[in-house]
Design an enzyme around this catalytic site. Structure first.
Site, PDB file in Angstrom:
ATOM      1  N   CYS A 112      81.362  36.326   9.778  1.00  0.00           N
ATOM      2  CA  CYS A 112      80.087  36.650   9.211  1.00  0.00           C
ATOM      3  C   CYS A 112      80.139  37.442   7.807  1.00  0.00           C
ATOM      4  CB  CYS A 112      79.446  37.477  10.074  1.00  0.00           C
ATOM      5  SG  CYS A 112      77.810  38.225   9.472  1.00  0.00           S
ATOM      6  N   GLU A 142      85.999  41.935  16.260  1.00  0.00           N
ATOM      7  CA  GLU A 142      85.726  42.469  14.854  1.00  0.00           C
ATOM      8  C   GLU A 142      86.581  43.310  14.630  1.00  0.00           C
ATOM      9  OE1 GLU A 142      82.179  44.426  12.252  1.00  0.00           O
ATOM     10  OE2 GLU A 142      81.617  43.413  14.046  1.00  0.00           O
ATOM     11  N   THR A 181      80.322  46.358  12.577  1.00  0.00           N
ATOM     12  CA  THR A 181      79.011  45.893  12.080  1.00  0.00           C
ATOM     13  C   THR A 181      77.920  46.072  13.319  1.00  0.00           C
ATOM     14  OG1 THR A 181      79.380  43.644  12.555  1.00  0.00           O
ATOM     15  CG2 THR A 181      79.754  44.487  10.280  1.00  0.00           C
ATOM     16  N   SER A 240      79.079  43.143  21.850  1.00  0.00           N
ATOM     17  CA  SER A 240      78.635  44.368  21.774  1.00  0.00           C
ATOM     18  C   SER A 240      77.130  44.580  21.096  1.00  0.00           C
ATOM     19  CB  SER A 240      79.520  44.817  20.368  1.00  0.00           C
ATOM     20  OG  SER A 240      79.464  46.031  19.808  1.00  0.00           O
TER      21      SER A 240
END
Length: 324
Positions: A112, A142, A181, A240
């Site tokens: 992303c 991530e 994020t 998440s």
């Protein structure tokens, strides 16, 4: 005027149920882009195309891509040298594309762009000699990808306010912080507050790292949860942002369950419930939302109402390999 009760297929009376549907919900621009990268890669290179880790955390999406010719693996050494490979939306450590280049592989990065932005911030902070405190969840892809952007030992992970209290840095240390994020906006604000209180010199990112889609979906749940006894969040248990939506709803006083498909709904959940909220994490497609609404309609006399808190118009470009 509608009758207060309708009959289901077995002739039993169905109780009225108001369903508040959160908007925005479901796919974000980063997920749309990642899925399209896999689909276009299969069209361009032919099946199979390998994908390192689940492209997004949703079983329905992953199975759909698998049927089209994607093969999902966890590590690059599971991919043949001559096969194209896509890196997932969560991002990967620098060592992964470096290894792909060493092996002269065809690879496409579906990270992303908002995660990539955090990666570039980490690099800049390290160049300035700062030690990075990274707020995130241990073991999440991530987090692994972001921590893999900098030399080992230059980034410290914290998850909670308690973790901040255990840090051994001093007010003389050159510190900066970044965040995953897909965190809870409220929880992250508490951790950032604790960091700034303990280390007044700590440097914040120029803009908030929690992505627009995560923030928007949490805000939309807040807008409905106060009116609901029950909130159903459609998403995967390893997602998440979906797990955070459950937490947000529960903090607003609603019972909340994370479900992957409509068949997971327990009719007992609807007992003495007249208003249900429905939302979906950023990696859950709209078809699963409609499936859940149809299931609720089988059990109850449903009245739907969409509650929109903002419009999303974000679009991310595809990699050059797929557009040239």
């Amino acid at each position: 005027m509608n009758a207060p009760f309708q009959e289901n297929r077995s002739g039993e009376k169905k109780s009225p149920l108001k369903v508040l549907i959160a908007a925005p919900r479901g796919f974000c621009a980063g997920v749309d882009r990642a899925i399209e990268i896999v689909e276009r890669s299969i069209e361009r290179y032919g099946a199979p195309v390998y994908v390192r880790h689940e492209i997004v955390h949703n079983r329905y999406v992953v199975e759909g891509l698998r049927e089209k010719g994607a093969i999902f693996v966890e590590e690059l050494d599971e991919v043949p040298d001559d096969a194209p490979v896509v890196f997932s939306a969560h991002g990967v450590p620098k060592s992964v594309p470096a290894e792909a280049e060493r092996r002269e592989m065809i690879y496409l990065d579906a990270t992303c762009p908002l995660v990539s932005k955090v990666h570039r911030q980490a690099e800049r902070q390290i160049e300035k000699g700062q030690h990075i405190i990274f707020i995130g969840h241990q073991g999440h892809p991530e987090v692994i990808g972001t921590m893999g952007q900098v030399p080992e030992g230059r980034m410290t992970l914290v998850e909670t306010v308690d973790d901040v209290a255990k840090l051994s840095f001093t007010e003389e240390d050159d510190l900066a912080f970044l965040t995953q994020t897909t965190l809870s906006v409220d929880d992250t604000a508490d951790v950032i507050r604790a960091l700034k209180t303990r280390y007044p010199q700590i440097i914040a990112p120029k803009a908030e790292d929690i992505c627009y889609a995560t923030s928007n979906r949490q805000a939309s749940v807040k807008a409905i949860a106060g009116e609901c006894q029950l909130v159903l969040v459609i998403g995967a248990p390893n997602s998440s942002n979906s797990l955070r939506l459950v937490e947000v709803a529960e903090r607003m006083g609603a019972t909340s369950y994370l479900i992957q498909r409509a068949d997971e709904i327990d009719p007992a959940w609807l007992e003495n419930v007249d208003t249900v909220g429905v939302t979906a994490g950023a990696s859950a497609p709209e078809v699963l939302v409609r499936e859940v609404l149809a299931k609720l309609g089988e059990m109850c006399d449903v009245t739907e109402e969409t509650v929109r808190t903002t419009e999303e118009k974000m679009i991310f470009k595809l990699p050059r390999q797929l557009t040239e």
